[in-house]
Design an enzyme around this catalytic site. Sequence first.
Site, PDB file in Angstrom:
ATOM      1  N   TYR A  58      40.265  37.373  23.937  1.00 58.13           N
ATOM      2  CA  TYR A  58      39.385  37.043  25.076  1.00 58.13           C
ATOM      3  C   TYR A  58      39.397  35.537  25.297  1.00 58.13           C
ATOM      4  O   TYR A  58      39.321  34.765  24.338  1.00 58.13           O
ATOM      5  CB  TYR A  58      37.947  37.497  24.793  1.00 58.13           C
ATOM      6  CG  TYR A  58      37.567  38.749  25.539  1.00 58.13           C
ATOM      7  CD1 TYR A  58      37.698  38.809  26.926  1.00 58.13           C
ATOM      8  CD2 TYR A  58      37.073  39.870  24.884  1.00 58.13           C
ATOM      9  CE1 TYR A  58      37.353  39.950  27.628  1.00 58.13           C
ATOM     10  CE2 TYR A  58      36.731  41.020  25.571  1.00 58.13           C
ATOM     11  CZ  TYR A  58      36.873  41.054  26.945  1.00 58.13           C
ATOM     12  OH  TYR A  58      36.536  42.177  27.642  1.00 58.13           O
ATOM     13  N   GLU A  60      37.569  33.756  28.277  1.00 53.50           N
ATOM     14  CA  GLU A  60      36.825  33.332  29.467  1.00 53.50           C
ATOM     15  C   GLU A  60      36.813  31.815  29.576  1.00 53.50           C
ATOM     16  O   GLU A  60      36.494  31.120  28.596  1.00 53.50           O
ATOM     17  CB  GLU A  60      35.377  33.831  29.415  1.00 53.50           C
ATOM     18  CG  GLU A  60      35.195  35.231  29.960  1.00 53.50           C
ATOM     19  CD  GLU A  60      35.295  36.282  28.889  1.00 53.50           C
ATOM     20  OE1 GLU A  60      35.954  36.026  27.852  1.00 53.50           O
ATOM     21  OE2 GLU A  60      34.721  37.372  29.097  1.00 53.50           O
ATOM     22  N   ASP A 204      48.920  34.665  52.456  1.00 56.00           N
ATOM     23  CA  ASP A 204      49.130  35.678  51.419  1.00 56.00           C
ATOM     24  C   ASP A 204      50.645  35.939  51.362  1.00 56.00           C
ATOM     25  O   ASP A 204      51.196  36.626  52.229  1.00 56.00           O
ATOM     26  CB  ASP A 204      48.358  36.943  51.794  1.00 56.00           C
ATOM     27  CG  ASP A 204      48.548  38.062  50.770  1.00 56.00           C
ATOM     28  OD1 ASP A 204      49.503  37.995  49.972  1.00 56.00           O
ATOM     29  OD2 ASP A 204      47.745  39.018  50.786  1.00 56.00           O
ATOM     30  N   THR A 230      50.881  37.900  44.611  1.00 59.77           N
ATOM     31  CA  THR A 230      51.064  38.672  43.389  1.00 59.77           C
ATOM     32  C   THR A 230      52.288  38.091  42.686  1.00 59.77           C
ATOM     33  O   THR A 230      53.034  37.302  43.264  1.00 59.77           O
ATOM     34  CB  THR A 230      51.292  40.172  43.685  1.00 59.77           C
ATOM     35  OG1 THR A 230      52.313  40.287  44.670  1.00 59.77           O
ATOM     36  CG2 THR A 230      50.025  40.842  44.166  1.00 59.77           C
ATOM     37  N   LYS A 233      56.326  41.177  42.715  1.00 61.41           N
ATOM     38  CA  LYS A 233      57.164  41.714  43.800  1.00 61.41           C
ATOM     39  C   LYS A 233      58.499  40.964  43.785  1.00 61.41           C
ATOM     40  O   LYS A 233      59.230  41.048  42.813  1.00 61.41           O
ATOM     41  CB  LYS A 233      56.414  41.633  45.127  1.00 61.41           C
ATOM     42  CG  LYS A 233      55.120  42.461  45.137  1.00 61.41           C
ATOM     43  CD  LYS A 233      54.479  42.526  46.497  1.00 61.41           C
ATOM     44  CE  LYS A 233      53.289  43.453  46.545  1.00 61.41           C
ATOM     45  NZ  LYS A 233      52.039  42.838  46.110  1.00 61.41           N
ATOM     46  N   ARG A 239      52.755  42.475  36.480  1.00 61.56           N
ATOM     47  CA  ARG A 239      51.713  42.746  37.477  1.00 61.56           C
ATOM     48  C   ARG A 239      50.584  41.741  37.275  1.00 61.56           C
ATOM     49  O   ARG A 239      49.931  41.739  36.247  1.00 61.56           O
ATOM     50  CB  ARG A 239      51.181  44.159  37.317  1.00 61.56           C
ATOM     51  CG  ARG A 239      52.243  45.215  37.446  1.00 61.56           C
ATOM     52  CD  ARG A 239      51.640  46.564  37.669  1.00 61.56           C
ATOM     53  NE  ARG A 239      51.278  46.693  39.059  1.00 61.56           N
ATOM     54  CZ  ARG A 239      52.101  47.129  40.015  1.00 61.56           C
ATOM     55  NH1 ARG A 239      53.331  47.475  39.716  1.00 61.56           N
ATOM     56  NH2 ARG A 239      51.704  47.222  41.259  1.00 61.56           N
TER      57      ARG A 239
HETATM   58  N1  DSN Z   1      50.827  47.813  47.336  1.00 62.59           N
HETATM   59  C1  DSN Z   1      51.425  46.607  47.893  1.00 62.59           C
HETATM   60  C2  DSN Z   1      52.602  46.930  48.734  1.00 62.59           C
HETATM   61  O1  DSN Z   1      53.237  47.943  48.478  1.00 62.59           O
HETATM   62  O2  DSN Z   1      52.941  46.190  49.636  1.00 62.59           O
HETATM   63  C3  DSN Z   1      50.442  45.792  48.614  1.00 62.59           C
HETATM   64  O3  DSN Z   1      49.309  45.615  47.839  1.00 62.59           O
END
Ligand code: DSN
Length: 423
Positions: A58, A60, A204, A230, A233, A239
């Site tokens: 942990y 924090e 974003d 994120t 991707k 993740r």
């Molecule tokens: N689930 C993502 C996507 O497939 O684009 C977006 O959060």
Amino acid sequence: MSVMTRVDPALADVDPEIAALIGAEQERQSAKIRLIPSENYVSKAVLEATGTVLTNKYSEGYPGRRYYEGQQVIDQVETIAIERAKSLFGVEHVNVQPYSGSPANLAVYFAFVQPGDTIMGMALPMGGHLTHGAPPTLSGKWLHPVQYGVRKDTGRVDMDQVADLARRERPKIIVCGGTAIPRTIDFPAFAQIASDVGALLLADIAHIAGLVAGGVHPSPVGHAPVITTTTHKTLRGPRGAMILCTEEHGKKIDSAILPGLQGGPHNHTTAAIAVALKEAATPEFRSYAADVVANAKVLADELLARGFDLVSGGTDNHLILIDLTNKDVRGKPTAKALDRAGLELNFNAVPFDPRPPANPSGLRIGTPSVTSRGMGPDEMKHIARWMDEGVEAAKASDEDAIERIFAEVKELTASFPAPGLRG
Ligand code: DSN
């Protein structure tokens, strides 16, 4: 004798059921052609970092100022991740703790607006994200969202509508970016509109972060003072998520994540983010990003040549949005048939879709995963052909044809081992 033996038994011995399922998922990811544009294959190094004892801790707080002791190692890990992100994207401040993209966006709202305040984002059916103000979400219910879309004639973001809505509604935050945008996002134009109405611009870049890092999509840095992404991707990390911002907003962002929204950061994820950022700073990653875009262009051209109707007529990035209306099939059954044929993708609404989100008119595909396997233009041509044949097979309910396609797919994927997967 303690409950655990001194030498820990392997997962397969402790929980054969879950071990078998993980093995089955690995087989599936290996056999299929994975075309969901928000997914990828992480490297073995990133996988290794996520499965470590860092999950036991942990932490924090932030490096040097935590609420729990024993941070001698974690502080170093998080600092490395932050510094790598700052250097890769050229930003002043980075928070690597958001659990994923949705909490990252919520943290930005928590930092800069009050319940009921107006925010503006791209509508979900037009290519935006749930957290950009979609009605059933917290951003849609607790804030006052106004939504823009794309032009019917071009399928591209309607910047006139963005400007008009912004002038009329005076949002406190304008969000650019989304989940089904096949074209380059015009960050300078969004920045101008935000500045004209005194709004904060939030970019974003979840989908395109790897393309930005790889230099094949313009960067929002210098245009958007706050950027969320994120890490799993096109960036090809674990993740997780990050918030990048100017120094001016750093304190507010950090407080919005902790104590505002989250508890302890997922330290194993932070370590894996650091590894992914190191990989993303290499020349190899730059050529990967260029190949993702080049493959998407070939795939789009091949689909066009086979009579597929692509939203906006093609792609500038990693993503292709197909409107199946002219093929006289629906998104959901077609996505399921193609999955049975070994082509994994998702059904998706297309702009101005007359059909419901649960069975819309479109399919969404992308090239991050196939490019990570080393596939190139020749393989994109095969994929376009299989998609074409798969759609016809779905239409004719021809399961023999579906099976035949999957057999061909497996022959191809066997020659392109995926990163991170066992041999
Ligand atoms: N689930 C993502 C996507 O497939 O684009 C977006 O959060």
